[in-house]
Motif scaffolding. Structure first.
Motif, mmCIF file in Angstrom:
data_model
loop_
_atom_site.group_PDB
_atom_site.id
_atom_site.type_symbol
_atom_site.label_atom_id
_atom_site.label_comp_id
_atom_site.label_asym_id
_atom_site.label_seq_id
_atom_site.Cartn_x
_atom_site.Cartn_y
_atom_site.Cartn_z
ATOM 1 N N GLN A 161 2.464 11.476 22.072
ATOM 2 C CA GLN A 161 2.223 11.023 20.538
ATOM 3 C C GLN A 161 3.040 11.689 19.526
ATOM 4 O O GLN A 161 3.516 12.895 19.600
ATOM 5 C CB GLN A 161 0.908 10.995 20.087
ATOM 6 N N HIS A 162 3.446 11.066 18.628
ATOM 7 C CA HIS A 162 4.156 11.642 17.343
ATOM 8 C C HIS A 162 3.869 10.851 15.894
ATOM 9 O O HIS A 162 3.451 9.849 15.859
ATOM 10 C CB HIS A 162 5.841 11.176 17.659
ATOM 11 N N PHE A 163 3.701 11.767 14.998
ATOM 12 C CA PHE A 163 3.343 11.708 13.660
ATOM 13 C C PHE A 163 4.380 11.781 12.772
ATOM 14 O O PHE A 163 5.163 12.769 12.943
ATOM 15 C CB PHE A 163 2.164 12.339 13.199
ATOM 16 N N VAL A 164 4.687 11.108 11.807
ATOM 17 C CA VAL A 164 5.537 11.149 10.597
ATOM 18 C C VAL A 164 4.832 11.101 9.399
ATOM 19 O O VAL A 164 3.914 10.366 9.446
ATOM 20 C CB VAL A 164 6.964 10.478 10.864
ATOM 21 N N ALA A 165 5.251 11.800 8.251
ATOM 22 C CA ALA A 165 4.918 11.342 6.957
ATOM 23 C C ALA A 165 5.874 10.497 6.142
ATOM 24 O O ALA A 165 7.036 10.699 6.189
ATOM 25 C CB ALA A 165 4.576 12.461 6.274
ATOM 26 N N ILE A 166 5.203 9.372 5.568
ATOM 27 C CA ILE A 166 5.919 8.647 4.837
ATOM 28 C C ILE A 166 5.528 9.237 3.241
ATOM 29 O O ILE A 166 4.484 9.281 2.891
ATOM 30 C CB ILE A 166 5.463 7.213 4.780
ATOM 31 N N LEU B 180 0.762 -1.224 -0.247
ATOM 32 C CA LEU B 180 0.069 0.110 0.116
ATOM 33 C C LEU B 180 0.766 1.251 0.053
ATOM 34 O O LEU B 180 0.837 2.226 -0.720
ATOM 35 C CB LEU B 180 -1.020 0.041 1.284
ATOM 36 N N ILE B 181 1.808 1.201 1.006
ATOM 37 C CA ILE B 181 2.871 2.483 0.967
ATOM 38 C C ILE B 181 3.543 2.716 -0.409
ATOM 39 O O ILE B 181 3.652 3.903 -1.013
ATOM 40 C CB ILE B 181 4.078 2.219 1.954
#
Length: 103
Positions: free
Chosen positions: A50-55, A27-28
């Motif tokens: 919490q931590h978010f990153v973008a692929i 999917l990625i």
């Protein structure tokens, strides 16, 4: 859930995916070709905010290497297998927000 609110208001929210499965890598790759980043939630072992990153991309280099956009560390190449369960040594990718293109 502020990220979800921001993406939904965009409107860029394409859905929520809980967990990481064997199909996640495929999917990625498909979304990267379409220019659709995946927002990955990172939980820290032992707690923490919490931590978010973008692929934002991926490449086949003897394995799958992800292009990660981290608001704290900038752009990073990261091996997929390490990103799933050992991001920065103690982070676990536990859910994702998928994105859609705005028209």
């Amino acid at each position: 859930r502020r990220l979800e609110t921001a993406l939904d208001g965009g409107p860029c929210l394409g859905g929520l995916r809980m967990g990481v499965t064997l199909n996640t890598a495929v999917l990625i790759q498909q979304l990267a070709v379409l220019g659709r980043p995946v927002c990955a939630h990172i939980s820290w072992r032992g707690g923490g905010p919490q931590h978010f990153v973008a692929i934002t991309g991926c490449a086949e280099t003897g394995g799958l290497t992800l292009t990660i956009q981290d608001p704290l560390r900038g752009e990073l190449p990261y091996d997929y297998s390490h990103f799933v369960s050992q991001y920065q040594g103690q982070g676990v990718w536990d859910f994702s927000y998928l994105t859609v293109r705005r028209v």
